[in-house]
Design an enzyme around this catalytic site. Structure first.
Site, mmCIF file in Angstrom:
data_model
loop_
_atom_site.group_PDB
_atom_site.id
_atom_site.type_symbol
_atom_site.label_atom_id
_atom_site.label_comp_id
_atom_site.label_asym_id
_atom_site.label_seq_id
_atom_site.Cartn_x
_atom_site.Cartn_y
_atom_site.Cartn_z
ATOM 1 N N ILE A 156 6.295 5.691 6.203
ATOM 2 C CA ILE A 156 5.088 6.534 6.188
ATOM 3 C C ILE A 156 4.839 7.146 7.572
ATOM 4 C CG2 ILE A 156 2.580 6.532 5.810
ATOM 5 C CD1 ILE A 156 3.065 4.298 3.689
ATOM 6 N N ARG A 235 -3.684 -0.857 6.449
ATOM 7 C CA ARG A 235 -4.412 -2.001 5.895
ATOM 8 C C ARG A 235 -5.672 -2.224 6.727
ATOM 9 N NH1 ARG A 235 -2.035 -1.226 1.979
ATOM 10 N NH2 ARG A 235 -0.724 -2.613 0.745
ATOM 11 N N GLU A 264 -12.288 -4.709 1.696
ATOM 12 C CA GLU A 264 -12.266 -3.775 0.564
ATOM 13 C C GLU A 264 -12.149 -4.454 -0.794
ATOM 14 O OE1 GLU A 264 -8.642 -1.502 1.645
ATOM 15 O OE2 GLU A 264 -7.780 -2.245 -0.228
HETATM 16 P P1 NAI Z 1 7.601 0.363 6.732
HETATM 17 O O1 NAI Z 1 7.963 -1.059 6.602
HETATM 18 O O2 NAI Z 1 8.583 1.409 6.322
HETATM 19 O O3 NAI Z 1 7.148 0.688 8.231
HETATM 20 C C1 NAI Z 1 6.284 -0.131 8.965
HETATM 21 C C2 NAI Z 1 6.626 0.080 10.428
HETATM 22 O O4 NAI Z 1 5.691 -0.658 11.213
HETATM 23 C C3 NAI Z 1 8.025 -0.426 10.787
HETATM 24 O O5 NAI Z 1 8.753 0.591 11.446
HETATM 25 C C4 NAI Z 1 7.758 -1.590 11.709
HETATM 26 O O6 NAI Z 1 8.748 -1.746 12.710
HETATM 27 C C5 NAI Z 1 6.417 -1.190 12.311
HETATM 28 N N1 NAI Z 1 5.705 -2.282 12.946
HETATM 29 C C6 NAI Z 1 5.728 -3.609 12.648
HETATM 30 N N2 NAI Z 1 4.939 -4.294 13.507
HETATM 31 C C7 NAI Z 1 4.402 -3.373 14.354
HETATM 32 C C8 NAI Z 1 3.509 -3.455 15.458
HETATM 33 N N3 NAI Z 1 3.033 -4.625 15.883
HETATM 34 N N4 NAI Z 1 3.162 -2.313 16.099
HETATM 35 C C9 NAI Z 1 3.662 -1.117 15.707
HETATM 36 N N5 NAI Z 1 4.524 -0.981 14.665
HETATM 37 C C10 NAI Z 1 4.882 -2.089 13.997
HETATM 38 O O7 NAI Z 1 6.245 0.524 5.905
HETATM 39 P P2 NAI Z 1 5.637 1.869 5.291
HETATM 40 O O8 NAI Z 1 6.201 2.107 3.949
HETATM 41 O O9 NAI Z 1 5.714 2.948 6.293
HETATM 42 O O10 NAI Z 1 4.111 1.432 5.090
HETATM 43 C C11 NAI Z 1 3.259 1.179 6.189
HETATM 44 C C12 NAI Z 1 2.000 0.519 5.682
HETATM 45 O O11 NAI Z 1 1.267 1.459 4.890
HETATM 46 C C13 NAI Z 1 2.266 -0.656 4.741
HETATM 47 O O12 NAI Z 1 2.364 -1.846 5.468
HETATM 48 C C14 NAI Z 1 1.071 -0.655 3.838
HETATM 49 O O13 NAI Z 1 0.165 -1.615 4.324
HETATM 50 C C15 NAI Z 1 0.458 0.743 3.986
HETATM 51 N N6 NAI Z 1 0.384 1.483 2.732
HETATM 52 C C16 NAI Z 1 -0.808 2.059 2.384
HETATM 53 C C17 NAI Z 1 -0.922 2.796 1.220
HETATM 54 C C18 NAI Z 1 -2.212 3.470 0.833
HETATM 55 O O14 NAI Z 1 -2.381 3.810 -0.344
HETATM 56 N N7 NAI Z 1 -3.136 3.700 1.740
HETATM 57 C C19 NAI Z 1 0.210 2.922 0.307
HETATM 58 C C20 NAI Z 1 1.443 2.339 0.807
HETATM 59 C C21 NAI Z 1 1.503 1.619 1.958
#
Ligand code: NAI
Length: 346
Positions: A156, A235, A264
């Site tokens: 994302i 989140r 939430e």
């Molecule tokens: P992803 O796993 O592809 O990317 C998450 C990134 O965060 C990774 O590159 C990881 O290295 C990085 N990360 C981990 N710890 C970190 C830290 N301490 N500081 C900075 N970066 C860090 O996950 P994706 O698919 O991009 O999703 C991200 C988040 O979006 C999910 O964890 C989920 O909670 C949220 N989400 C929200 C939705 C919504 O409807 N609002 C829908 C889908 C996901």
């Protein structure tokens, strides 16, 4: 195979039913309420449960599911911070998510929130409908040339980078697990303090875990560029809500856009319009003219729902047929993700 779907809304039914003909032996029971310790008994006839972001999957619920014969847990979402994975592992439960149903859907929503807040289109809409065509107080900033800070550049975060790049923004990112080389086409990886100091927009795209809980707190807010807009589509627990209220009151923070909120699960996805709002923190947030709160709808597009339904039932099919499932979070007694790191893919 019997699947019990919790927190089922009309749209969940529509999209799961559209996919179900591919699996003729699958029987689905839909429950409109969330999975909790109180409702877990409703899964007693099921072999698998399907849950969403605000269902409870703590140790007592997992033990109760296991005791009633449930062997698979299907998350129809990407985030899995609400699942006690070590307990699931100890019970040998299959747990799978939908890791990438539409990163662009969430990224586009994050940018929508930023621009709504920045250009006050939500206020303009209301004014014009009331016959008020005055634009005083709706002054925004041109995004072109501004610095956007992305915390987390996974699926994302990268999709968000691509959109802001199109606006002509300079992009900096903080992600301890990302490669500077791979991120170079979009911008520069920096440490968190630099990102906070330089960015006019800060957008959160990292997972919630013990290492990231309250990543945005009084200390980090003290380092943020004065007047910055903070957007959280990741989140709720990433932000200390009381600290952002303080930063909004002192105008350190120029705006706040939330698609997710720490507490939430008590409110989101249900109509509470006829009730007294007991959450004083949320109530205070809603009083600020420069705060927008949406109820976790970043994922909510037709394309994403189609993908979620297909991948969720595909994950179940992998489990039933003992196939290796690419989206397993726990399998064969192993947790396949580490608490404080990026997910490990099979
Ligand atoms: P992803 O796993 O592809 O990317 C998450 C990134 O965060 C990774 O590159 C990881 O290295 C990085 N990360 C981990 N710890 C970190 C830290 N301490 N500081 C900075 N970066 C860090 O996950 P994706 O698919 O991009 O999703 C991200 C988040 O979006 C999910 O964890 C989920 O909670 C949220 N989400 C929200 C939705 C919504 O409807 N609002 C829908 C889908 C996901």
């Amino acid at each position: 195979m019997k699947l019990a779907v919790f927190s089922a809304k009309s749209y969940d039914r529509v999209y799961l039913e559209a996919t179900r003909p591919t699996y003729p032996h699958l029987h689905i029971d839909y429950h409109s309420f969330a999975l909790t310790q109180e409702t877990v008994s409703l899964a007693r006839d099921a072999d698998a449960v399907c849950v969403f972001v605000n269902d409870t999957l703590d140790a007592p619920v997992l033990h109760a599911l296991h005791a009633s014969g449930v062997r698979a847990i299907l998350l129809r979402c990407a985030g899995f911070n609400h699942v006690d994975l070590p307990t699931a592992e100890s019970l040998n439960l299959f747990v799978a998510n939908v890791p990438a149903y539409s990163p662009e859907a969430v990224a586009e929503f994050a940018v929508t929130l930023v621009q709504t807040l920045n250009r006050a289109t939500h206020r303009a809409y209301n004014r014009v409908r009331e016959g008020n065509f005055n634009i005083e107080g709706l002054l925004g900033s041109t995004l072109h040339g501004k610095t956007v800070g992305l915390i987390g550049v996974g699926r994302i975060g990268l999709a968000t980078a691509r959109i802001f790049e199109g606006f002509g923004c300079r992009i900096v990112a903080h992600d301890p697990f990302a490669s500077a080389e791979e991120f170079r086409p979009y911008g520069t990886l920096v440490d968190l303090d630099t990102l906070l100091r330089e960015s006019e927009v800060v957008s959160l795209h990292c997972p919630l875990n013990e290492g990231t809980r309250h990543l945005i707190n009084a200390d980090t807010l003290a380092k943020i560029r004065p007047g910055a807009i903070l957007v959280n589509t990741s989140r709720g627990g990433l932000i200390d809500s009381s600290a952002v209220i303080a930063a909004l009151k002192t105008k350190t923070l120029g705006g706040l856009a939330l698609d997710v909120y720490e507490a939430e699960s008590e409110l989101f996805y249900n109509d509470h319009s006829g009730e007294i709002l007991h959450d004083d923190v949320l109530a205070r947030l809603l009083t600020f003219p420069n705060v927008i709160v949406c109820s976790h709808q970043g994922f909510f597009t037709k394309e994403a729902l189609t993908e979620i339904a297909g991948v969720t039932l595909g994950n179940l099919d992998d489990f039933v047929n003992s196939r290796k499932c690419a989206n397993s979070l726990v399998a064969h007694g192993h947790v396949l993700v580490k608490e404080d790191s990026a997910p490990v893919r099979l």
